[in-house]
Structures are given as C-alpha cells and as structure tokens.
Write a protein that holds these residues in place. Structure first.
Motif, short mmCIF file in Angstrom:
data_model
loop_
_atom_site.label_atom_id
_atom_site.label_comp_id
_atom_site.label_asym_id
_atom_site.label_seq_id
_atom_site.Cartn_x
_atom_site.Cartn_y
_atom_site.Cartn_z
N ASN B 46 0.81 -1.22 0.00
CA ASN B 46 0.00 0.00 0.00
C ASN B 46 0.84 1.27 0.00
O ASN B 46 0.31 2.36 -0.11
CB ASN B 46 -1.02 0.00 1.15
CG ASN B 46 -0.38 0.24 2.50
OD1 ASN B 46 0.85 0.30 2.62
ND2 ASN B 46 -1.21 0.36 3.52
N ASN B 47 2.15 1.12 0.11
CA ASN B 47 3.02 2.29 0.03
C ASN B 47 3.15 2.78 -1.41
O ASN B 47 3.49 3.94 -1.65
CB ASN B 47 4.40 1.96 0.60
CG ASN B 47 5.25 3.20 0.81
OD1 ASN B 47 4.73 4.27 1.11
ND2 ASN B 47 6.55 3.05 0.61
N GLU B 48 2.89 1.89 -2.38
CA GLU B 48 3.09 2.28 -3.77
C GLU B 48 1.90 1.94 -4.66
O GLU B 48 1.97 2.08 -5.87
CB GLU B 48 4.35 1.61 -4.33
CG GLU B 48 5.62 2.03 -3.60
CD GLU B 48 6.87 1.46 -4.26
OE1 GLU B 48 7.01 1.60 -5.48
OE2 GLU B 48 7.69 0.87 -3.55
N GLU B 49 0.82 1.46 -4.07
CA GLU B 49 -0.33 1.03 -4.87
C GLU B 49 -1.60 1.66 -4.31
O GLU B 49 -1.77 1.70 -3.08
CB GLU B 49 -0.44 -0.51 -4.80
CG GLU B 49 -1.50 -1.08 -5.68
CD GLU B 49 -1.52 -2.62 -5.62
OE1 GLU B 49 -2.47 -3.20 -6.15
OE2 GLU B 49 -0.60 -3.22 -5.03
N GLY B 50 -2.46 2.16 -5.18
CA GLY B 50 -3.74 2.69 -4.73
C GLY B 50 -4.64 1.56 -4.26
O GLY B 50 -4.78 0.55 -4.94
N ILE B 51 -5.21 1.73 -3.08
CA ILE B 51 -6.05 0.69 -2.48
C ILE B 51 -7.49 1.19 -2.43
O ILE B 51 -7.79 2.19 -1.76
CB ILE B 51 -5.57 0.33 -1.05
CG1 ILE B 51 -4.08 -0.04 -1.04
CG2 ILE B 51 -6.44 -0.79 -0.47
CD1 ILE B 51 -3.71 -1.30 -1.78
N ARG B 52 -8.38 0.48 -3.11
CA ARG B 52 -9.80 0.87 -3.10
C ARG B 52 -10.44 0.48 -1.77
O ARG B 52 -10.11 -0.56 -1.21
CB ARG B 52 -10.53 0.16 -4.24
CG ARG B 52 -10.06 0.57 -5.62
CD ARG B 52 -10.64 -0.39 -6.63
NE ARG B 52 -10.57 0.12 -7.99
CZ ARG B 52 -11.17 -0.47 -9.02
NH1 ARG B 52 -11.87 -1.58 -8.85
NH2 ARG B 52 -11.07 0.05 -10.22
N MET B 53 -11.39 1.29 -1.36
CA MET B 53 -12.05 1.02 -0.07
C MET B 53 -13.43 1.66 -0.07
O MET B 53 -13.67 2.62 -0.81
CB MET B 53 -11.19 1.62 1.06
CG MET B 53 -11.49 1.10 2.42
SD MET B 53 -11.07 -0.65 2.58
CE MET B 53 -11.22 -0.88 4.34
N PHE B 54 -14.32 1.15 0.74
CA PHE B 54 -15.60 1.79 1.00
C PHE B 54 -15.56 2.38 2.41
O PHE B 54 -15.09 1.72 3.34
CB PHE B 54 -16.75 0.78 0.93
CG PHE B 54 -16.99 0.22 -0.44
CD1 PHE B 54 -17.62 0.98 -1.40
CD2 PHE B 54 -16.60 -1.07 -0.76
CE1 PHE B 54 -17.85 0.46 -2.68
CE2 PHE B 54 -16.83 -1.59 -2.02
CZ PHE B 54 -17.46 -0.83 -2.98
N LEU B 55 -16.06 3.59 2.55
CA LEU B 55 -16.20 4.19 3.88
C LEU B 55 -17.68 4.40 4.18
O LEU B 55 -18.39 5.07 3.41
CB LEU B 55 -15.49 5.54 3.96
CG LEU B 55 -13.97 5.54 3.87
CD1 LEU B 55 -13.43 6.95 4.10
CD2 LEU B 55 -13.34 4.57 4.87
N ILE B 98 -12.10 -7.44 9.20
CA ILE B 98 -13.03 -6.48 8.61
C ILE B 98 -12.34 -5.70 7.48
O ILE B 98 -12.89 -5.53 6.39
CB ILE B 98 -13.56 -5.52 9.69
CG1 ILE B 98 -14.43 -6.29 10.69
CG2 ILE B 98 -14.36 -4.38 9.06
CD1 ILE B 98 -14.76 -5.50 11.95
N ALA B 99 -11.12 -5.25 7.75
CA ALA B 99 -10.40 -4.48 6.74
C ALA B 99 -10.15 -5.33 5.49
O ALA B 99 -10.35 -4.87 4.36
CB ALA B 99 -9.07 -3.98 7.31
N LEU B 102 -13.43 -5.82 3.53
CA LEU B 102 -13.82 -4.61 2.79
C LEU B 102 -12.90 -4.37 1.60
O LEU B 102 -13.35 -3.96 0.53
CB LEU B 102 -13.77 -3.40 3.71
CG LEU B 102 -15.08 -2.94 4.34
CD1 LEU B 102 -14.84 -1.68 5.18
CD2 LEU B 102 -16.16 -2.68 3.31
N PHE B 110 -15.92 -2.75 -6.87
CA PHE B 110 -15.93 -1.29 -6.67
C PHE B 110 -16.94 -0.61 -7.59
O PHE B 110 -17.55 0.40 -7.22
CB PHE B 110 -14.53 -0.75 -6.96
CG PHE B 110 -14.20 0.58 -6.34
CD1 PHE B 110 -14.18 0.73 -4.96
CD2 PHE B 110 -13.86 1.67 -7.12
CE1 PHE B 110 -13.83 1.94 -4.37
CE2 PHE B 110 -13.51 2.88 -6.55
CZ PHE B 110 -13.50 3.02 -5.17
N ASP B 111 -17.09 -1.13 -8.81
CA ASP B 111 -17.90 -0.46 -9.83
C ASP B 111 -19.37 -0.87 -9.80
O ASP B 111 -20.15 -0.37 -10.62
CB ASP B 111 -17.34 -0.76 -11.22
CG ASP B 111 -15.94 -0.21 -11.39
OD1 ASP B 111 -15.54 0.65 -10.59
OD2 ASP B 111 -15.25 -0.65 -12.33
#
Lengths: 243, 121
Positions: B46-55, B98-99, B102, B110-111
C-alpha cells in the motif's frame, strides 16, 4: 497495519454497522494512495481516466451536503482519492493527473512533517511510520507553499495528526491535545483557515476515546476519516473554516 | 465464522441470487476463491499502490446517515461483505478481518452500481 486499529466497539458490531451502511447506500468510495512515484504516472493516468468515466469528484462540501440533504448531489457516485502523508510525489505526480481527470484530491497531512528541513525528512519519516521509496533528492515532503497551492486550487487539506501518531488509550492528555488541537493550529497558521477533516494513523474512529473526541470537537473538525467510516461531527462552535 | 448481520442479507437477497450477482456462481468453491483474493489483497504494497475502499457514513451526533444508489446494488455490496467475511479462515471478527473483507469487496466490486460513460469522459 489494520490489526493495529483500536475499535470503539466489538468487531462483530462494527461489521454489522458496515453491512447496514452498505445495504442502505450510506457509503462513499475512496482510493487510498501513499507514494505516487513518477515512474508510475502512466498507470495512474489510465486508472484516473477509467475512474472518471464512472465516478464524480467529491469535495468536503459535497460530503457535508450529502449529510445535510440525505441525497448525493451528482449523477455519478462520488470518488475520493486520498493522498496520505504529504509526499512531494503526491503534489508533483498525482495532483496534476487527478486535476486533468476532474477529481478533488484529499491530502491527509501530518502537519509537523511539512516543516521538517529537507535533509532531516527521511529520518523523520522512518521514525514516524511514513513509508519511503527510492527517489532522488533529500526533500520527500510537500512544502507549505505546495500545500497552500493545492488548497487554493480547491483540493482538500486535512489533518493526519502532527506527528503521524495512532490513537492509544494510554496516551497522555497533553500529547492528544498537541496531535489534535495543535495540528489544527498549525494548519490555521499556515493556511489562514482551519481544516475540517481529521484522521489518525491506523484509522481509529470517533467514539474510541472520549478524551480524543473532546479535543476533536475543540479543534473544530467536522469529519473524521477512519479505516471503515467517514464520520460527521456537528460543530459546536462556529470558528471560521474555509468558505 | 458466524456471519455478522446474516439476517440483513437474507432479508434482501438469497444466497444463490447473491452468488449470481457477484458472478461467483460458476466457481466450484467460491469461498476458496475469496480466501485467495483476501491473501492477494493482504500482500499488496500500500506504500506504492492505490487501495480501493468503501467508507460507511455515520453522524456521530445521531443525525440520519445519508443514503443513495440503487437498492439492489447496495444489497449486493452488503452481501458481498458478509460473504467474504464468512469465507475468511479466522474464527474471530477483528479489525484485520473487517479491513481485509472490505478491501476484497472494494477490489472486486468497486464499480457495482456505476455505469461506464465512455462517450462523455
């Protein structure tokens, strides 16, 4: 990292709340970024272009309006690109690409990191859970001028504590106050206005520690950005924020 | 693992319908697939990659949380979260589980509920 989150309630209750929020459509989509290096710019560009075909930009005002009206104001769902830690490569690489595709960037910034002299930034980062990548040059953090520029261009500037710390129930009150209220003061001094959003390292929620909650309210934050939630905190004072 | 909120899912979508909506109905062992996806997500940098998430949205002062989106797609996402959580090997439901659940849902679905507007991008 996520196992270091301190939750205000049981895991099962947290999971139940997430299920309920998803089932009601009470959620927003985010993409969390840390380093955004120049060698990855083509890939980022393609990803943002694809996202722009499905999602709309999402500002703090959009989020607060969503809370006030109960309805999302745009035709497409909102997407929040989050840029953590205030890396120079976020400003130089990701920001122009996000703007080109119409997105509002959310910068979550440990405010003290921005004031560390360039030659000391790598050691500060190593001491404060801020991940580094191999890049040329000493300076790895955004400057305050760059933060002010991003702010003026309509992007979200938010507090990620002063020193990139996690919420710990054993933390002394003075440290909590400095990381929450002190960070807000630092933003106010450097931007000329308060910021509205706050986030802990490891993403603890509002409700985890009443002392922290009290300082969050005292500092005037209106949104708390955590690992699983974006929580609305209704202001009890009316100190000026960005119009 | 006991599935938190299981009743919620069953109120809105039965298991077979959910599997079809998630395009998992063709897989011999959907749970094994989801566990594999969980391992893949955990291994990301996650330091170099975009991580998708729902909030999830919550008004801490008790005001109503906003809601939007097509009800069926929302039910699919909620069901997907429960399904992934139930597929994880741990007997506990902690922050890590949980993390991960998600992240798997966000990475794969995501879409859901969005349209690709290629013509006006």
């Amino acid at each position: 990292m996520s196992s270091r989150i301190v939750l205000p309630r049981s895991g099962r209750e947290t999971a139940r709340r997430i299920t309920e929020g998803l089932s009601k459509g009470s959620f927003l989509r985010v993409v969390n970024f840390h380093n955004t290096v120049a060698s990855g710019s083509d890939e980022l560009d393609r990803a943002f272009a694809a996202a722009a075909r499905r999602f709309a930009s999402c500002s703090e005002r959009d989020v607060l309006s969503f809370y006030e009206t109960g309805r999302w104001p745009k035709e497409r769902p909102g997407l929040i690109p989050v840029l953590f830690e205030g890396y120079r490569n976020n400003y130089e690489v990701a920001l122009p690409l996000l703007e080109a595709h119409g997105f509002v960037a959310w910068f979550l910034l440990p405010s003290a990191f921005l004031s560390v002299p360039a030659a000391e930034q790598r050691s500060f980062a190593r001491a404060h859970h801020i991940g580094l990548v191999d890049e040329d040059g000493d300076r790895v953090a955004m400057t305050w001028d760059e933060v002010r520029d991003a702010d003026a261009r309509g992007h979200v500037i938010a507090s990620h504590t002063r020193h990139h710390v996690a919420l710990d129930r054993s933390t002394h009150d003075a440290v909590l106050e400095d990381e929450i209220v002190g960070s807000q003061r630092e933003f106010e001094r450097n931007l000329g206005h308060r910021v509205r959003t706050f986030a802990w390292l490891f993403g603890s929620e509002y409700g985890t520690d009443p002392r922290a909650d009290r300082y969050v309210r005292q500092a005037g934050y209106e949104l708390l950005f955590s690992n699983f939630m974006l929580q609305r905190i209704r202001p009890q004072t009316h100190a000026p924020t960005r119009p | 693992m006991t599935v938190p909120g299981e009743d919620t899912m069953h109120d809105t979508m039965d298991a077979a319908t959910l599997l079809a909506a998630l395009e998992l109905d063709e897989h011999d062992d959907p749970d094994a697939l989801l566990r594999s996806e969980a391992e893949r997500c955990r291994a990301r940098n996650n330091n170099e990659e975009g991580i998708r998430m729902f909030l999830v949205l919550e008004d801490v002062d008790g005001g109503p949380a906003p809601s939007t989106g097509p009800a069926r797609e929302n039910a699919v996402l909620a069901g997907a979260f429960e399904r992934v959580l139930s597929a994880l090997p741990s007997d506990d439901v902690g922050p890590g589980e949980i993390a991960t659940a998600l992240e798997v849902v966000a990475d794969r679905w995501f879409d859901v509920g969005t349209d690709d507007r290629s013509d006006d991008a």
